[in-house]
Structures are given as C-alpha cells and as structure tokens.
Write a protein that holds these residues in place. Sequence first.
Motif, PDB file in Angstrom:
ATOM      1  N   ASP A  52      -8.158  -5.068   4.321  1.00 10.91           N
ATOM      2  CA  ASP A  52      -7.102  -4.094   3.990  1.00 10.91           C
ATOM      3  C   ASP A  52      -6.287  -3.692   5.213  1.00 10.91           C
ATOM      4  N   ARG A  66     -10.280   4.536   7.526  1.00 17.66           N
ATOM      5  CA  ARG A  66     -10.383   4.544   6.060  1.00 17.66           C
ATOM      6  C   ARG A  66     -10.812   5.927   5.566  1.00 17.66           C
ATOM      7  N   VAL A 117       0.853  -1.175   0.000  1.00 19.52           N
ATOM      8  CA  VAL A 117       0.000   0.000   0.000  1.00 19.52           C
ATOM      9  C   VAL A 117       0.895   1.233   0.000  1.00 19.52           C
ATOM     10  N   THR A 144       2.046  -5.448   2.665  1.00 17.23           N
ATOM     11  CA  THR A 144       0.896  -5.722   3.527  1.00 17.23           C
ATOM     12  C   THR A 144       1.123  -6.895   4.482  1.00 17.23           C
TER      13      THR A 144
END
Length: 257
Positions: free
Chosen positions: A222, A177, A8, A18
């Motif tokens: 995520d 987020r 990311v 990740t």
Amino acid sequence: MAHDIPAVELAPGVNLPTIGFGTWQITGRSAYESARAALDAGYRHIDTATMYGNEEEIGRALRDSGLDRSDVFITTKLPPSHAGRERQTLDASLKALGVDFVDLWLIHWPPARGKSLPTWISFLEQRDAGRIRSAGVSNYDTALVDELTKETGETPVVNQVAWSPGQHEPQFLDDMRARRVVVEGYSSLKNTPLNDPALVGIAERHGVTVPQVVLRWQLHHDIVVIPKSTRPERMRENLSVLDFELTSEEIEAVSSV
C-alpha cells in the motif's frame, strides 16, 4: 487513454493515484517532453517540487495535453530553506504550474529546529484557503509527524520517504498506517541489487523486469510509487505493474533482499 489506476482517498473528493510520475532531476525541454509522454501514457499523478526547477515545464505539458485540470493530481513541495515564506513559495509554484491550486503540498524535508510546526500551520492555512487540496510531509520520522499532530490536531495525509527493498523499515510503515498516513516511496530502485537471484527469478516467473517486481512489491504494501523515466516505453512498463501480482512468498523474498 488513461489506465485504471487505483487511488487512495486523502480527503473527501481528493484521490491520490497509487502510481505517479516522478520528475526529480528532469529539467528543461526533457521535463516538458517527459511529462507530456507520461500524461499520454496514462499517468494522472505528477510529482514535482520547487527544488526540482521544472514546475513551469510540467505546467505547460499539462496545458498542452488537453486534459482537464481536475483529471491530473499534482504534487509539489516546499524546500526547508523556505520555511517562513510558505505563501510566497506557493504563489510561485502555482504561477509556474499555471494552476489555481495543487492537490498535495509537502514539506520537502524537516526545516531547521523549531520551524517545522509554524510551517505546518501555514500549510493548513493554505489548505483552508483552497490553494492546496491536501497537506503532507516528506522525509519525516514518526516522532516529527506526531509533533505536528499533537500541536495542531491535524496529521499529514502523506509522508513521502525513500523506500526500496534495500531500504525499508516495517515498523515505520506500521506507525504510519496506525496514524492513517499514506506512505509514498521514492528512490524505489536505489540500494537494491537488481541482479539479485531472488529478484531475477521472480521477474522471470512473471515475465516482467526486476524494476517492475520492485514497484509491484511496494504496491502490495500500500505504498504509493512515483517512478521516473524519460523513456516512454519505460513509463508504460512502470504502469503495467498493475497487470500482475506477487505471491505472499514472493513478497517476503523481495523484502529480504
């Protein structure tokens, strides 16, 4: 040979793999040997901290691995008790690791009242000086993250927190987020009943272990994972969570454990 681990982007040219290798409670010779084994297995993201007392061993493992410095993402952290001594602490970390910069520096825990903002400002100064490539926090709630952003106009790029099926807050993840803060999860298996029939059933269907299911569940949300192990076979097992995917029903089942 390095695995093709997704990353990311934290900033232009700063890419956080990740899946990383966690080193909490691994010290001395074991820290060196484990870090070397992790790098040999294909990890390209090592997570450490001043508080862990293993930066020197990790730095030696990096040098002995033969890898270029640019190939390995290194995170370290400032203890809250070192608020006000940010530069000196970073000096010590860089010297112990044997590097000119770290890729990510985190405030390990929120410092005592009133010290979080000055510490964050110092972090940004170190980033602008090129001694760290990106700055973040650990164990911060949404309000504390917002305070740093409000006062400086700069939001931490990462917030590392405890995260597991047995300990997670969907609203917190939504909040991060919305602020474009990458969440890293530690203690992935803590407070999670690894013998839960739902988890065992999912693992059996995919031909994997329950810990692999938990790590895969985090990646589906995520969340960057940093599992730790001193066993090379377990290190490889943790990397192989990229080889399968959970269904939406399975993801929901893990979340409900």
